[in-house]
Motif scaffolding. Structure first.
Motif, PDB file in Angstrom:
ATOM      1  N   PRO A 187      29.684  38.837  38.844  1.00 22.59           N
ATOM      2  CA  PRO A 187      31.026  39.422  38.784  1.00 22.59           C
ATOM      3  C   PRO A 187      32.000  38.463  38.103  1.00 22.59           C
ATOM      4  O   PRO A 187      31.872  37.245  38.213  1.00 22.59           O
ATOM      5  N   GLY A 188      32.990  39.008  37.415  1.00 23.57           N
ATOM      6  CA  GLY A 188      33.964  38.215  36.686  1.00 23.57           C
ATOM      7  C   GLY A 188      35.052  37.640  37.579  1.00 23.57           C
ATOM      8  O   GLY A 188      35.133  37.944  38.777  1.00 23.57           O
ATOM      9  N   GLU A 189      35.898  36.841  36.950  1.00 25.95           N
ATOM     10  CA  GLU A 189      37.003  36.191  37.651  1.00 25.95           C
ATOM     11  C   GLU A 189      37.915  37.235  38.299  1.00 25.95           C
ATOM     12  O   GLU A 189      38.258  38.236  37.690  1.00 25.95           O
ATOM     13  N   GLY A 190      38.271  36.991  39.553  1.00 23.03           N
ATOM     14  CA  GLY A 190      39.156  37.892  40.281  1.00 23.03           C
ATOM     15  C   GLY A 190      38.463  39.124  40.837  1.00 23.03           C
ATOM     16  O   GLY A 190      39.125  40.051  41.296  1.00 23.03           O
ATOM     17  N   ALA A 191      37.137  39.155  40.808  1.00 27.00           N
ATOM     18  CA  ALA A 191      36.396  40.331  41.286  1.00 27.00           C
ATOM     19  C   ALA A 191      36.618  40.536  42.781  1.00 27.00           C
ATOM     20  O   ALA A 191      36.752  39.587  43.544  1.00 27.00           O
ATOM     21  N   HIS A 192      36.685  41.803  43.166  1.00 25.01           N
ATOM     22  CA  HIS A 192      36.781  42.159  44.578  1.00 25.01           C
ATOM     23  C   HIS A 192      35.778  43.281  44.860  1.00 25.01           C
ATOM     24  O   HIS A 192      35.437  44.054  43.965  1.00 25.01           O
ATOM     25  N   LEU A 193      35.303  43.329  46.087  1.00 22.96           N
ATOM     26  CA  LEU A 193      34.318  44.336  46.479  1.00 22.96           C
ATOM     27  C   LEU A 193      35.033  45.636  46.806  1.00 22.96           C
ATOM     28  O   LEU A 193      35.966  45.663  47.614  1.00 22.96           O
ATOM     29  N   GLN A 194      34.611  46.716  46.144  1.00 21.55           N
ATOM     30  CA  GLN A 194      35.250  48.025  46.317  1.00 21.55           C
ATOM     31  C   GLN A 194      34.164  49.097  46.300  1.00 21.55           C
ATOM     32  O   GLN A 194      33.551  49.346  45.258  1.00 21.55           O
ATOM     33  N   GLY A 195      33.892  49.707  47.439  1.00 20.50           N
ATOM     34  CA  GLY A 195      32.901  50.774  47.514  1.00 20.50           C
ATOM     35  C   GLY A 195      31.504  50.338  47.098  1.00 20.50           C
ATOM     36  O   GLY A 195      30.775  51.119  46.501  1.00 20.50           O
ATOM     37  N   GLY A 196      31.141  49.092  47.389  1.00 20.70           N
ATOM     38  CA  GLY A 196      29.823  48.585  47.039  1.00 20.70           C
ATOM     39  C   GLY A 196      29.720  48.028  45.624  1.00 20.70           C
ATOM     40  O   GLY A 196      28.654  47.598  45.204  1.00 20.70           O
ATOM     41  N   TRP A 197      30.816  48.059  44.872  1.00 18.16           N
ATOM     42  CA  TRP A 197      30.855  47.531  43.509  1.00 18.16           C
ATOM     43  C   TRP A 197      31.742  46.291  43.478  1.00 18.16           C
ATOM     44  O   TRP A 197      32.806  46.265  44.097  1.00 18.16           O
ATOM     45  N   TRP A 198      31.336  45.263  42.717  1.00 17.78           N
ATOM     46  CA  TRP A 198      32.214  44.149  42.389  1.00 17.78           C
ATOM     47  C   TRP A 198      33.024  44.596  41.187  1.00 17.78           C
ATOM     48  O   TRP A 198      32.473  44.943  40.149  1.00 17.78           O
ATOM     49  N   VAL A 199      34.360  44.640  41.325  1.00 15.59           N
ATOM     50  CA  VAL A 199      35.256  45.189  40.304  1.00 15.59           C
ATOM     51  C   VAL A 199      36.248  44.113  39.864  1.00 15.59           C
ATOM     52  O   VAL A 199      36.788  43.385  40.704  1.00 15.59           O
ATOM     53  N   TRP A 200      36.504  44.028  38.563  1.00 21.29           N
ATOM     54  CA  TRP A 200      37.500  43.095  38.046  1.00 21.29           C
ATOM     55  C   TRP A 200      38.061  43.601  36.724  1.00 21.29           C
ATOM     56  O   TRP A 200      37.512  44.516  36.118  1.00 21.29           O
ATOM     57  N   ALA A 201      39.173  43.000  36.298  1.00 22.79           N
ATOM     58  CA  ALA A 201      39.829  43.355  35.037  1.00 22.79           C
ATOM     59  C   ALA A 201      39.671  42.199  34.053  1.00 22.79           C
ATOM     60  O   ALA A 201      40.407  41.209  34.144  1.00 22.79           O
ATOM     61  N   PRO A 202      38.722  42.278  33.129  1.00 22.58           N
ATOM     62  CA  PRO A 202      38.534  41.208  32.142  1.00 22.58           C
ATOM     63  C   PRO A 202      39.778  41.035  31.263  1.00 22.58           C
ATOM     64  O   PRO A 202      40.455  42.015  30.938  1.00 22.58           O
ATOM     65  N   ASP A 203      40.077  39.828  30.907  1.00 21.40           N
ATOM     66  CA  ASP A 203      41.209  39.539  30.030  1.00 21.40           C
ATOM     67  C   ASP A 203      40.670  39.251  28.631  1.00 21.40           C
ATOM     68  O   ASP A 203      40.485  38.104  28.243  1.00 21.40           O
ATOM     69  N   LEU A 204      40.398  40.319  27.892  1.00 22.61           N
ATOM     70  CA  LEU A 204      39.800  40.206  26.558  1.00 22.61           C
ATOM     71  C   LEU A 204      40.628  40.975  25.535  1.00 22.61           C
ATOM     72  O   LEU A 204      41.247  41.992  25.871  1.00 22.61           O
ATOM     73  N   ASP A 205      40.608  40.526  24.300  1.00 21.78           N
ATOM     74  CA  ASP A 205      41.270  41.241  23.207  1.00 21.78           C
ATOM     75  C   ASP A 205      40.477  42.508  22.880  1.00 21.78           C
ATOM     76  O   ASP A 205      39.256  42.555  23.089  1.00 21.78           O
ATOM     77  N   PRO A 206      41.158  43.533  22.328  1.00 22.11           N
ATOM     78  CA  PRO A 206      40.447  44.737  21.890  1.00 22.11           C
ATOM     79  C   PRO A 206      39.404  44.403  20.824  1.00 22.11           C
ATOM     80  O   PRO A 206      39.548  43.451  20.062  1.00 22.11           O
ATOM     81  N   LEU A 207      38.347  45.215  20.784  1.00 20.60           N
ATOM     82  CA  LEU A 207      37.262  45.050  19.814  1.00 20.60           C
ATOM     83  C   LEU A 207      37.319  46.173  18.781  1.00 20.60           C
ATOM     84  O   LEU A 207      37.620  47.316  19.127  1.00 20.60           O
ATOM     85  N   PRO A 208      36.976  45.897  17.525  1.00 17.08           N
ATOM     86  CA  PRO A 208      36.940  46.972  16.533  1.00 17.08           C
ATOM     87  C   PRO A 208      35.790  47.938  16.782  1.00 17.08           C
ATOM     88  O   PRO A 208      35.859  49.114  16.435  1.00 17.08           O
TER      89      PRO A 208
END
Length: 128
Positions: free
Chosen positions: A59-80
């Motif tokens: 799981p990525g930085e800041g991940a939290h457990l939600q409904g059996g899933w490790w969830v997080w918001a990646p801080d990445l630039d958009p990809l073409p």
């Protein structure tokens, strides 16, 4: 920009500017899910989730457990574009959903590229 994706050589209309992509990890046999936005700058990953952890799927930085899933918001630039590489070891391809409409993208043995379509591609692909 129209709200559509080019999936390999096929045009896929989206019901809105967001979609989810999920698949099974080839080694751990665990589900992985990503939420994407189609923007003027390309494809922006807004959320990632993994149903467990293991080799190559921590799981990525800041991940939290939600409904059996490790969830997080990646801080990445958009990809073409987004390249979906196939291993042949997952037993299936990817599942792409936008709104209530879902599509299966099969493993083909070749890399499948997702990218926002152009206005011209949209007009060509959506008929007269």
């Amino acid at each position: 920009m129209s709200i559509c994706l080019m999936v390999g050589a096929s045009l896929l209309a989206l019901s809105d500017r967001s979609f989810t992509l999920d698949w099974q990890h080839s080694v751990e046999k665990t589900r992985w899910r990503e939420s994407w936005q189609v923007t003027a700058d390309g494809l922006h990953l807004t959320e990632a989730a993994v149903k467990g952890s293991g080799a190559g799927m921590e799981p990525g930085e800041g991940a939290h457990l939600q409904g059996g899933w490790w969830v997080w918001a990646p801080d990445l630039d958009p990809l073409p574009n987004l390249s979906l590489a196939t291993s042949g070891a997952t037993g299936a391809g990817w599942h792409l959903c936008s709104g209530e409409i879902c599509h299966d993208i099969p493993e083909t043995g070749a890399t499948v590229v997702l990218r926002p379509c152009t206005e011209e591609e949209w007009r060509k692909g959506s008929g007269p």
